[in-house]
Design an enzyme around this catalytic site. Structure first.
Site, PDB file in Angstrom:
ATOM      1  N   ASP A 172      82.784  44.095 -36.904  1.00 56.45           N
ATOM      2  CA  ASP A 172      83.339  43.683 -38.196  1.00 56.45           C
ATOM      3  C   ASP A 172      84.860  43.882 -38.244  1.00 56.45           C
ATOM      4  O   ASP A 172      85.473  44.369 -37.285  1.00 56.45           O
ATOM      5  CB  ASP A 172      82.624  44.493 -39.296  1.00 56.45           C
ATOM      6  CG  ASP A 172      82.415  43.690 -40.570  1.00 56.45           C
ATOM      7  OD1 ASP A 172      83.153  42.705 -40.781  1.00 56.45           O
ATOM      8  OD2 ASP A 172      81.534  44.057 -41.366  1.00 56.45           O
ATOM      9  N   ASP A 227      81.171  36.361 -46.517  1.00 53.79           N
ATOM     10  CA  ASP A 227      79.722  36.603 -46.484  1.00 53.79           C
ATOM     11  C   ASP A 227      78.934  35.562 -47.286  1.00 53.79           C
ATOM     12  O   ASP A 227      79.372  35.102 -48.345  1.00 53.79           O
ATOM     13  CB  ASP A 227      79.408  37.978 -47.083  1.00 53.79           C
ATOM     14  CG  ASP A 227      79.929  39.106 -46.209  1.00 53.79           C
ATOM     15  OD1 ASP A 227      80.560  38.846 -45.174  1.00 53.79           O
ATOM     16  OD2 ASP A 227      79.690  40.269 -46.586  1.00 53.79           O
TER      17      ASP A 227
HETATM   18  C1  GLA Z   1      81.001  42.715 -44.007  1.00 52.40           C
HETATM   19  C2  GLA Z   1      80.262  41.711 -43.143  1.00 52.40           C
HETATM   20  C3  GLA Z   1      78.798  41.695 -43.575  1.00 52.40           C
HETATM   21  C4  GLA Z   1      78.194  43.069 -43.407  1.00 52.40           C
HETATM   22  C5  GLA Z   1      78.986  44.089 -44.214  1.00 52.40           C
HETATM   23  C6  GLA Z   1      78.538  45.499 -43.924  1.00 52.40           C
HETATM   24  O1  GLA Z   1      81.049  42.313 -45.339  1.00 52.40           O
HETATM   25  O2  GLA Z   1      80.820  40.455 -43.255  1.00 52.40           O
HETATM   26  O3  GLA Z   1      78.067  40.743 -42.815  1.00 52.40           O
HETATM   27  O4  GLA Z   1      78.176  43.415 -42.046  1.00 52.40           O
HETATM   28  O5  GLA Z   1      80.379  43.999 -43.914  1.00 52.40           O
HETATM   29  O6  GLA Z   1      79.308  46.452 -44.584  1.00 52.40           O
END
Ligand code: GLA
Length: 416
Positions: A172, A227
């Site tokens: 990430d 997301d």
């Molecule tokens: C980010 C990523 C998500 C998930 C969260 C976890 O938002 O894009 O897919 O992994 O972190 O904290």
């Protein structure tokens, strides 16, 4: 004279070995990879992994930080029992929150309350089911949920993952301050290489620095957007530029990225929301159809232990999955848009096309895909098969049309 002959011999030897090594690397690299990567051994092993879009399950969309070894074991069991494994799903990935700290040697410490048997034992359990095991970390100092990130510990973490038997790493982009994305991901790529274990590398920097331009040869997949959220359209924070997007909002952001995807290196429009309860069955079917035509990684994000039959039927639909996993590895494109009615088309290995007729609107509409839109001459006769209905619709010439319900998709193959 003797010296000249020696020089000529040496030159022949050098040229010969260069040609030899080119031939070897061509042999070993099944798909063209970016020349911008440091060494050929990096690009070679990246392109062998994930030759079709990775399929599996990830904890985040449904469970967030509520992860534990019991959950992961049960999910692995359910992946087998539900038929998902037989349909091609293999990676079981724990997202954020499995880690709590680093010990005095700098090793990541898993949450001992939630993972009392440790990560290695859990990976062994998943492997014993014939599945593969994945973990999550972050290129910055902390993960998005404030757990230890891998910044400065890349090689140590990669060695640890390899020792545990990790097959997939989602990496990430939170808490990265002024870090450069490409070099940060290159560092972890190199660390994974050095670990000696083939580990699928999932770049998750949300498309911010256009990873499709540099990700090939570093990662096997890269997120293209913020997301996903479990809704048909709209942002979860109305008016805000971030942070979560509905299915059709994500879809629009895939237009133009088609040429960057291929075997070993995929655009990732984020994990599936199918079965999480925020959309209708028709919307979930459309979501799955679109991810398949995009050659997207298919990471289920629901509770596999408790799936309604219609959800299981969507996630395990072999003919739709075959479109996603088609070995040609092309990403489908939007070939026609008329208001909320769209045609998406993907070239298949056998010369056929997969086609999604998408109705994003709130009223039923007639959608037609002309052969010209699909790249065929209009006089061509082709067999059309409805994938969700599972039946052949016979030979058609010039076009195929269907009435499509609101917020729904019809998916067919067209085979000349
Ligand atoms: C980010 C990523 C998500 C998930 C969260 C976890 O938002 O894009 O897919 O992994 O972190 O904290």
């Amino acid at each position: 004279m003797k010296r000249r002959a020696l020089i000529i011999l040496a030159a022949i030897f050098v040229i010969g070995s260069i040609l030899g090594s080119v031939a070897v690397s061509l042999d070993r690299a099944p798909s063209p990879v970016s020349s911008s990567v440091g060494t050929s051994s990096v690009s070679t092993s990246v392109s062998i992994l994930a030759s079709t879009p990775p399929m599996g399950w990830n904890s985040w969309n449904k469970f967030g930080c509520n992860v534990s070894e019991d959950l992961i074991r049960q999910i692995a069991d359910a992946m087998v029992a539900s038929g998902m494994k037989d349909s091609g799903y293999q990676y079981v990935v724990i997202d954020d929150c499995w880690q709590v700290d680093r010990d005095s040697n700098g090793n990541t410490v898993a949450d001992a309350k939630r993972f009392p048997s440790g990560i290695k034992a859990l990976a062994d359990y998943v492997h014993a089911k014939g599945l593969k095991f994945g973990l999550y970390s972050d290129a910055g100092t902390k993960t998005c949920q404030g757990r230890p990130g891998s910044r400065g510990y890349e090689y140590q973490d990669a060695r640890q993952y390899a020792a545990w038997g990790v097959d997939y790493l989602k990496y990430d982009w939170c808490n990265t301050s002024t870090q450069d994305a490409r070099s940060s991901y290159e560092t972890m790529r190199a660390a994974l290489e050095a670990s000696g274990r083939p580990i699928v590398f999932s770049i998750c920097e949300w498309g911010t620095s256009r990873p499709w331009l540099w990700g090939n040869g570093i990662g096997n997949l890269w997120r293209t957007t913020d997301d996903i959220t479990d809704r048909w359209e709209g942002k979860s924070k109305p008016g805000a530029d971030c942070c979560s997007l509905g299915v059709t909002d994500i879809l629009d952001r895939q237009v133009g990225l088609e040429s960057f995807a291929g075997p070993g290196h995929w655009n990732d429009p984020d994990m599936l929301e199918v079965g999480n309860g925020g959309m209708t069955t028709a919307e979930y079917r459309a979501h799955f159809s679109l991810w398949a035509i995009l050659a997207a990684p298919l990471m289920a994000g629901n509770d596999l232990r408790d799936m309604k039959p219609e959800i299981r039927e969507i996630l395990t639909h072999k003919e739709v999955i075959a479109v996603d996993q088609d070995p040609k590895g092309g990403q489908g494109q939007r070939v026609r848009k008329n208001g909320s009615l769209e045609v998406w088309s993907k070239e298949l290995q056998d010369g056929g096309r997969a086609v999604v007729l998408l109705n994003r609107g709130t009223e039923a509409g007639e959608i037609s895909a002309s052969w010209e839109d699909l790249g065929y001459p209009s006089h061509l006769s082709a067999k059309v098969r409805d994938l969700w209905q599972g039946h052949d619709l016979g030979e058609r010439t010039g076009m195929f049309a269907a009435s499509v319900a609101p917020h729904s998709a019809v998916m067919v193959t067209v085979k000349p």
